[in-house]
Scaffold this motif. Structure first.
Motif, PDB file in Angstrom:
ATOM      1  N   LEU A  24       0.814  -1.217   0.000  1.00 30.71           N
ATOM      2  CA  LEU A  24       0.000   0.000   0.000  1.00 30.71           C
ATOM      3  C   LEU A  24       0.848   1.268   0.000  1.00 30.71           C
ATOM      4  O   LEU A  24       0.358   2.336  -0.354  1.00 30.71           O
ATOM      5  CB  LEU A  24      -0.946   0.028   1.206  1.00 30.71           C
ATOM      6  N   HIS A  25       2.089   1.146   0.359  1.00 29.97           N
ATOM      7  CA  HIS A  25       2.972   2.303   0.349  1.00 29.97           C
ATOM      8  C   HIS A  25       3.455   2.642  -1.061  1.00 29.97           C
ATOM      9  O   HIS A  25       4.095   3.662  -1.271  1.00 29.97           O
ATOM     10  CB  HIS A  25       4.162   2.069   1.283  1.00 29.97           C
ATOM     11  N   GLU A  26       3.120   1.788  -2.027  1.00 26.73           N
ATOM     12  CA  GLU A  26       3.493   2.019  -3.416  1.00 26.73           C
ATOM     13  C   GLU A  26       2.240   2.189  -4.279  1.00 26.73           C
ATOM     14  O   GLU A  26       1.178   1.685  -3.950  1.00 26.73           O
ATOM     15  CB  GLU A  26       4.317   0.838  -3.948  1.00 26.73           C
ATOM     16  N   ARG A  27       2.375   2.899  -5.364  1.00 31.94           N
ATOM     17  CA  ARG A  27       1.238   3.152  -6.263  1.00 31.94           C
ATOM     18  C   ARG A  27       0.624   1.845  -6.775  1.00 31.94           C
ATOM     19  O   ARG A  27      -0.595   1.722  -6.866  1.00 31.94           O
ATOM     20  CB  ARG A  27       1.686   4.022  -7.435  1.00 31.94           C
ATOM     21  N   GLU A  28       1.442   0.866  -7.089  1.00 31.02           N
ATOM     22  CA  GLU A  28       0.953  -0.416  -7.591  1.00 31.02           C
ATOM     23  C   GLU A  28       0.030  -1.098  -6.569  1.00 31.02           C
ATOM     24  O   GLU A  28      -1.017  -1.627  -6.919  1.00 31.02           O
ATOM     25  CB  GLU A  28       2.141  -1.325  -7.925  1.00 31.02           C
ATOM     26  N   GLY A  29       0.411  -1.067  -5.307  1.00 32.79           N
ATOM     27  CA  GLY A  29      -0.411  -1.652  -4.255  1.00 32.79           C
ATOM     28  C   GLY A  29      -1.716  -0.901  -4.057  1.00 32.79           C
ATOM     29  O   GLY A  29      -2.772  -1.512  -3.816  1.00 32.79           O
ATOM     30  N   GLN A  30      -1.672   0.415  -4.165  1.00 30.70           N
ATOM     31  CA  GLN A  30      -2.882   1.232  -4.037  1.00 30.70           C
ATOM     32  C   GLN A  30      -3.847   0.946  -5.185  1.00 30.70           C
ATOM     33  O   GLN A  30      -5.059   0.811  -4.976  1.00 30.70           O
ATOM     34  CB  GLN A  30      -2.517   2.714  -3.994  1.00 30.70           C
ATOM     35  N   GLU A  31      -3.318   0.847  -6.399  1.00 36.06           N
ATOM     36  CA  GLU A  31      -4.152   0.549  -7.559  1.00 36.06           C
ATOM     37  C   GLU A  31      -4.759  -0.846  -7.469  1.00 36.06           C
ATOM     38  O   GLU A  31      -5.920  -1.056  -7.836  1.00 36.06           O
ATOM     39  CB  GLU A  31      -3.354   0.716  -8.846  1.00 36.06           C
ATOM     40  N   ALA A  32      -3.997  -1.805  -6.959  1.00 37.88           N
ATOM     41  CA  ALA A  32      -4.511  -3.170  -6.792  1.00 37.88           C
ATOM     42  C   ALA A  32      -5.657  -3.189  -5.787  1.00 37.88           C
ATOM     43  O   ALA A  32      -6.666  -3.872  -5.986  1.00 37.88           O
ATOM     44  CB  ALA A  32      -3.387  -4.107  -6.341  1.00 37.88           C
ATOM     45  N   ARG A  33      -5.527  -2.414  -4.715  1.00 32.13           N
ATOM     46  CA  ARG A  33      -6.597  -2.355  -3.715  1.00 32.13           C
ATOM     47  C   ARG A  33      -7.859  -1.708  -4.297  1.00 32.13           C
ATOM     48  O   ARG A  33      -8.973  -2.187  -4.083  1.00 32.13           O
ATOM     49  CB  ARG A  33      -6.134  -1.598  -2.476  1.00 32.13           C
TER      50      ARG A  33
END
Length: 115
Positions: A24-33
């Motif tokens: 979640l600290h990275e853009r990829e993790g935020q987009e996946a969520r």
């Protein structure tokens, strides 16, 4: 007396007890969520918008009569079987982004006569 340094507080407008938390600290993790939330938590219209039900007005229109009236103070006073009817009617739903929903509900309430 020495003053303590001010610290920043970061808040997150989300429920983290469900859904993916990886990276979640990275853009990829935020987009996946966000993609997971759209897939799992979307409404029946395919959207991922805020939804508001004005239960006071819905209850009044669906159940109150000239001889029997219940004035609600909060949604918790509605019996579950009647709340199910309100939810299934979908007549009193307001969909949209939070700011737009708030504006539409406020406008609806201003224009509604409660007499």
């Amino acid at each position: 007396m020495k003053q303590k340094p001010v610290e920043d507080v970061i808040t997150f407008d989300d429920i983290y007890s469900i859904g993916p938390l990886l990276n979640l600290h990275e853009r990829e993790g935020q987009e996946a969520r966000i993609e997971w939330m759209r897939h799992v938590m979307s409404n029946e219209f395919g959207g991922f918008d805020d939804m508001v039900i004005n239960t006071t007005i819905a209850y009044d229109q669906l159940f109150n009569t000239k001889t029997i009236r219940m004035d609600l103070r909060h949604t918790g006073e509605i019996p579950s079987e009647k709340f199910k009817i309100i939810y299934e009617s979908k007549k009193h739903f307001h969909h949209g982004r939070k700011r737009e929903v708030t504006r539409r509900v406020a406008s609806f309430c201003r224009n509604r006569s409660y007499t």
